[in-house]
Design a protein around this motif. Structure first.
Motif, mmCIF file in Angstrom:
data_model
loop_
_atom_site.group_PDB
_atom_site.id
_atom_site.type_symbol
_atom_site.label_atom_id
_atom_site.label_comp_id
_atom_site.label_asym_id
_atom_site.label_seq_id
_atom_site.Cartn_x
_atom_site.Cartn_y
_atom_site.Cartn_z
ATOM 1 N N MET A 15 12.793 -15.090 -6.163
ATOM 2 C CA MET A 15 12.435 -15.229 -4.953
ATOM 3 C C MET A 15 11.692 -14.183 -4.461
ATOM 4 S SD MET A 15 13.398 -16.064 -1.723
ATOM 5 C CE MET A 15 13.863 -14.232 -0.374
ATOM 6 N N GLY A 16 9.994 -13.348 -4.422
ATOM 7 C CA GLY A 16 10.086 -12.177 -3.646
ATOM 8 C C GLY A 16 9.185 -12.371 -2.208
ATOM 9 N N VAL A 17 9.267 -10.945 -1.499
ATOM 10 C CA VAL A 17 8.025 -10.638 -1.337
ATOM 11 C C VAL A 17 7.302 -9.510 -1.438
ATOM 12 C CG1 VAL A 17 8.425 -9.574 0.931
ATOM 13 C CG2 VAL A 17 10.573 -10.714 0.264
ATOM 14 N N VAL A 18 5.886 -10.082 -0.829
ATOM 15 C CA VAL A 18 4.884 -9.109 -1.469
ATOM 16 C C VAL A 18 4.340 -8.501 0.362
ATOM 17 C CG1 VAL A 18 2.976 -9.408 -3.085
ATOM 18 C CG2 VAL A 18 4.580 -10.382 -2.851
ATOM 19 N N ASN A 19 3.949 -7.386 -1.090
ATOM 20 C CA ASN A 19 3.101 -6.435 0.596
ATOM 21 C C ASN A 19 1.535 -6.466 0.267
ATOM 22 O OD1 ASN A 19 2.462 -5.261 -1.261
ATOM 23 N ND2 ASN A 19 3.654 -3.376 -1.051
ATOM 24 N N ALA A 20 0.217 -5.941 1.189
ATOM 25 C CA ALA A 20 -0.773 -6.302 0.793
ATOM 26 C C ALA A 20 -1.581 -5.971 -0.448
ATOM 27 C CB ALA A 20 -1.722 -5.640 2.099
ATOM 28 N N ASN A 21 -0.442 -5.271 -0.935
ATOM 29 C CA ASN A 21 -0.765 -4.150 -2.459
ATOM 30 C C ASN A 21 -1.152 -5.596 -3.082
ATOM 31 O OD1 ASN A 21 -2.665 -2.112 -0.977
ATOM 32 N ND2 ASN A 21 -0.078 -1.318 -1.133
ATOM 33 N N TYR A 22 -0.138 -6.202 -3.571
ATOM 34 C CA TYR A 22 0.143 -7.658 -4.062
ATOM 35 C C TYR A 22 1.259 -6.700 -5.339
ATOM 36 C CZ TYR A 22 -4.974 -9.380 -4.102
ATOM 37 O OH TYR A 22 -5.576 -9.415 -3.187
ATOM 38 N N GLU A 23 2.167 -6.250 -4.376
ATOM 39 C CA GLU A 23 3.358 -5.910 -5.151
ATOM 40 C C GLU A 23 4.755 -6.071 -4.677
ATOM 41 O OE1 GLU A 23 1.810 -0.357 -5.531
ATOM 42 O OE2 GLU A 23 3.017 -1.644 -3.919
ATOM 43 N N PHE A 24 5.456 -6.739 -5.585
ATOM 44 C CA PHE A 24 6.834 -6.175 -4.572
ATOM 45 C C PHE A 24 7.698 -6.061 -3.640
ATOM 46 C CE2 PHE A 24 5.641 -9.638 -8.752
ATOM 47 C CZ PHE A 24 6.437 -10.695 -7.503
ATOM 48 N N THR A 25 8.295 -5.952 -2.552
ATOM 49 C CA THR A 25 8.783 -5.238 -2.144
ATOM 50 C C THR A 25 10.744 -5.793 -1.967
ATOM 51 O OG1 THR A 25 8.663 -6.092 -0.118
ATOM 52 C CG2 THR A 25 7.213 -4.273 -0.898
ATOM 53 N N MET A 26 10.499 -6.818 -2.670
ATOM 54 C CA MET A 26 12.290 -7.475 -2.784
ATOM 55 C C MET A 26 11.492 -8.637 -3.964
ATOM 56 S SD MET A 26 14.218 -10.110 -2.356
ATOM 57 C CE MET A 26 13.262 -10.962 -1.687
ATOM 58 N N ALA A 27 12.563 -8.478 -5.061
ATOM 59 C CA ALA A 27 12.467 -9.552 -5.608
ATOM 60 C C ALA A 27 13.723 -10.252 -5.547
ATOM 61 C CB ALA A 27 12.309 -9.198 -7.288
ATOM 62 N N ASP A 28 14.722 -11.596 -5.929
ATOM 63 C CA ASP A 28 15.850 -11.683 -6.234
ATOM 64 C C ASP A 28 16.251 -13.142 -6.621
ATOM 65 O OD1 ASP A 28 18.608 -13.530 -5.291
ATOM 66 O OD2 ASP A 28 19.045 -11.518 -4.535
ATOM 67 N N VAL A 29 16.863 -12.262 -8.005
ATOM 68 C CA VAL A 29 16.809 -13.490 -9.530
ATOM 69 C C VAL A 29 17.892 -13.984 -9.228
ATOM 70 C CG1 VAL A 29 15.746 -13.760 -11.432
ATOM 71 C CG2 VAL A 29 14.108 -11.937 -10.351
ATOM 72 N N GLY A 30 18.384 -15.272 -9.537
ATOM 73 C CA GLY A 30 18.965 -15.875 -10.668
ATOM 74 C C GLY A 30 20.276 -17.357 -9.925
ATOM 75 N N VAL A 31 19.633 -17.192 -9.044
ATOM 76 C CA VAL A 31 20.298 -18.388 -7.998
ATOM 77 C C VAL A 31 20.129 -19.803 -8.837
ATOM 78 C CG1 VAL A 31 19.974 -20.413 -5.682
ATOM 79 C CG2 VAL A 31 19.456 -17.644 -5.507
#
Length: 407
Positions: free
Chosen positions: A196-212
């Motif tokens: 699960m990720g949150v993406v900014n206006a530059n297509y970059e991940f500002t948050m990523a959570d992995v493992g659920v």
């Protein structure tokens, strides 16, 4: 019988047996890796075929050298009396090739002339080093000023005020863990963990959570992430924005998501059901910014084959592999002009018609989360949605939107 006679008899009997096949300390081609390994090939590509060098590692030589300088202190190993350590450049190049191709460790032994066991160990070590060293390229805004900069970037590029990020979630295929039953078995009928990720206006991940575990395939996944908890507890440290007053109501900061997530006052979703004109306008404007996260995930899976193939590792190690890909994605967004160049991502022509990015041509895009079945939308959340709808149809209107919703 005398003991010495018995020993002599045993030795005599053994001498009559044909000599057995001795176990090798190492395969012959491992010992000739200077000839058969990929190091010489990579040097040739660096000098004479830079395009193939880029395809091999998903980055050019300067980016590789910069990354090597960052991870070097964390992946350096000492030589032993038994054998010299694997060089730093080789450790990083093997890891990057594994992430780019998604080939198994068993397959990579033929390219690298290294044992699968050695490859497996160095890949995890190097991925952990990548995550630690690239942390500065992967930061959720921490101050109100940083959140304002994030919002301003979205408003400038996508005509969407007070917007902080596009949320998305995807299934990362993994092999079935031993004795796991259906714990990782998702609604698409394969075993997975969730990115699960949150993406900014530059297509970059500002948050990523992995493992659920993949079985959690609805909006509930966000509640078990650090971002979700902080969003729910209003602990993300952004202030209420300067008001965009419309009809007596301020429009707050929001994130956007698709139907996999439950709507709240801080998380907007499209209108559902039979829609009238203004709701279709809202959905169109929302889809423009939500496409940012679709493209970020699409580029990620197109560039790093390991996450669209089935990761042949335990669920405890698969998140490290996935996170390393996310960190490299952000690194390359900043360092490589070609990573997000025209044609790689969706873009709009002069008439605001969407032209699809190259990543959509791939046959192995990541599977999204299932639809959140909750139909309850709180009064405050609906009010925020309606405020944006009214804003987009009045003072926030863009001249081409009516034509787009009629197409």
């Amino acid at each position: 019988m005398d003991a010495s006679v018995a020993i002599a008899l045993v030795l005599a009997l053994d001498s009559d047996k044909p000599p057995g096949k001795r176990r090798k300390w190492s395969k012959d081609f491992f010992l000739k890796r200077e000839t058969y390994g990929h190091v010489n090939l990579l040097q040739e590509l660096r000098v004479n075929e830079p395009e193939d060098f880029h395809n091999f590692l998903r980055m050019n030589a300067p980016s590789f050298d910069e990354l090597l300088g960052l991870v070097e202190p964390l992946i350096r190993k000492e030589d032993t009396v038994m054998r010299p350590s694997i060089s730093l450049s080789e450790r990083l190049s093997i890891t990057l090739r594994y992430l780019a191709s998604g080939n198994s460790f068993e397959d990579l032994k033929f390219l690298t002339a290294r044992s699968p066991q050695a490859i497996g160990k160095l890949v995890i070590d190097t991925c952990e080093a990548i995550i630690l060293c690239l942390n500065r390229h992967f930061l959720m805004p921490k101050t109100p000023e940083e959140w304002i900069m994030t919002s301003d970037a979205f408003k400038l590029a996508w005509h969407f005020p007070n917007f902080l990020g596009a949320i998305n979630g995807k299934h990362i295929p993994i092999k079935k863990p031993v004795k796991s039953g259906s714990f990782y078995f998702n609604y698409k009928k394969f075993f997975s963990i969730v990115l699960m990720g949150v993406v900014n206006a530059n297509y970059e991940f500002t948050m990523a959570d992995v493992g659920v575990n993949g079985r959690v395939s609805d909006g509930g996944v966000i509640s078990v992430t650090e971002f979700g908890r902080r969003l729910e507890e209003a602990a993300l440290n952004f202030l209420e924005p300067e008001p965009i007053v419309h009809n007596g109501r301020n429009i707050p900061y929001v994130f956007v998501a698709d139907d996999a997530f439950a709507m709240s006052e801080k998380l907007l979703k499209p209108y559902g059901g039979k829609l009238y004109h203004d709701q279709r306008v809202f959905n169109y404007r929302l889809s423009r910014v939500r496409r940012i996260s679709e493209n970020a995930f699409g580029i990620l899976s197109a560039r790093f084959g390991v996450i669209r193939n089935t990761i042949q590792l335990e669920p405890e190690k698969a998140p490290t592999i996935t996170l390393a890909c996310c960190y490299l994605h952000n690194f390359l967004c900043k360092k490589s002009k070609r990573y997000l160049r025209g044609g790689n991502v969706d873009w709009e022509d002069s008439n605001y018609n969407v032209q699809t990015g190259d990543w959509r041509e791939g046959q192995h895009q990541l599977e999204g989360l299932g639809i959140c079945r909750s139909r309850h939308i709180g009064e405050v959340a609906r009010g925020v949605q309606d405020s944006y709808r009214q804003y987009f149809c009045r003072e926030g209107r863009v001249p081409w939107q009516d034509a787009k919703i009629e197409q």
